[in-house]
Motif scaffolding. Sequence first.
Motif, PDB file in Angstrom:
ATOM      1  N   ASN A 145      18.647 -74.906  86.594  1.00 12.27           N
ATOM      2  CA  ASN A 145      19.482 -74.015  87.424  1.00 12.27           C
ATOM      3  C   ASN A 145      20.899 -74.552  87.567  1.00 12.27           C
ATOM      4  OD1 ASN A 145      17.475 -72.107  87.852  1.00 12.27           O
ATOM      5  ND2 ASN A 145      16.761 -73.072  89.746  1.00 12.27           N
ATOM      6  N   VAL A 146      21.039 -75.857  87.763  1.00 10.35           N
ATOM      7  CA  VAL A 146      22.369 -76.457  87.898  1.00 10.35           C
ATOM      8  C   VAL A 146      23.168 -76.260  86.612  1.00 10.35           C
ATOM      9  CG1 VAL A 146      23.584 -78.678  88.090  1.00 10.35           C
ATOM     10  CG2 VAL A 146      21.725 -78.151  89.663  1.00 10.35           C
ATOM     11  N   ASP A 153      29.709 -70.500  85.462  1.00 11.55           N
ATOM     12  CA  ASP A 153      31.044 -70.674  86.057  1.00 11.55           C
ATOM     13  C   ASP A 153      32.107 -70.884  84.997  1.00 11.55           C
ATOM     14  OD1 ASP A 153      29.868 -70.439  88.533  1.00 11.55           O
ATOM     15  OD2 ASP A 153      29.909 -72.595  88.993  1.00 11.55           O
ATOM     16  N   ILE A 154      31.774 -71.683  83.974  1.00 13.39           N
ATOM     17  CA  ILE A 154      32.720 -71.925  82.866  1.00 13.39           C
ATOM     18  C   ILE A 154      32.987 -70.613  82.138  1.00 13.39           C
ATOM     19  CG2 ILE A 154      32.993 -73.049  80.620  1.00 13.39           C
ATOM     20  CD1 ILE A 154      31.448 -75.446  81.817  1.00 13.39           C
ATOM     21  N   SER A 155      31.939 -69.872  81.876  1.00 14.60           N
ATOM     22  CA  SER A 155      32.080 -68.588  81.166  1.00 14.60           C
ATOM     23  C   SER A 155      32.933 -67.614  81.969  1.00 14.60           C
ATOM     24  CB  SER A 155      30.693 -68.001  80.900  1.00 14.60           C
ATOM     25  OG  SER A 155      30.796 -66.725  80.310  1.00 14.60           O
ATOM     26  N   ASN A 156      32.724 -67.560  83.276  1.00 12.54           N
ATOM     27  CA  ASN A 156      33.496 -66.650  84.136  1.00 12.54           C
ATOM     28  C   ASN A 156      34.964 -67.072  84.210  1.00 12.54           C
ATOM     29  OD1 ASN A 156      31.267 -65.062  84.655  1.00 12.54           O
ATOM     30  ND2 ASN A 156      30.771 -66.123  86.568  1.00 12.54           N
ATOM     31  N   SER A 157      35.224 -68.382  84.224  1.00 12.24           N
ATOM     32  CA  SER A 157      36.580 -68.855  84.316  1.00 12.24           C
ATOM     33  C   SER A 157      37.355 -68.593  83.006  1.00 12.24           C
ATOM     34  CB  SER A 157      36.656 -70.333  84.679  1.00 12.24           C
ATOM     35  OG  SER A 157      36.160 -71.123  83.634  1.00 12.24           O
TER      36      SER A 157
END
Length: 159
Positions: A145-146, A153-157
Amino acid sequence: MKDIDRYVDEWTRTQLLIWKEKIERLKVVRSGKLHQSFSDSIAATETGTTITMKFARYGIYQALGVGRGYTHGNGGNLEILDPSYRSAHGLDRPRRAGPIPPLYDSYMTTGRQRQKRDWFSKKLYMSTMAMVEDLARITGEEGVNVICNALSDISNSIS
């Protein structure tokens, strides 16, 4: 971590319940003092969690089938098990056991030799191995999960 804390709490409660049921099935319950002596504590530290389970010392003697007449370091020569010794000392017939009342509880023995009634070690070992497997699974799921959240988060950023 919440899942692990909850699991450890539940495992400890379940282990004590298993022990209580086992001593009832093996008829280790005479006065109820062993049954009532069970307690636990769980301490979390930076390096991990410590589970402490306590019970009256004579519970181990019951599990091992030892007690009065058995001494440490006798090399396995237990004369109390010899049928002629048992007969000569009246150990082969029912009799009152323990100190003279009213100071302590007194009961009648069966006249049979003590037998191991292992309510403790096998159950603890099996439960501990099951706990190790379950905690490995829980920890692995938390790790996945982590990593997934970090990649998300990396993909969204980037987007």
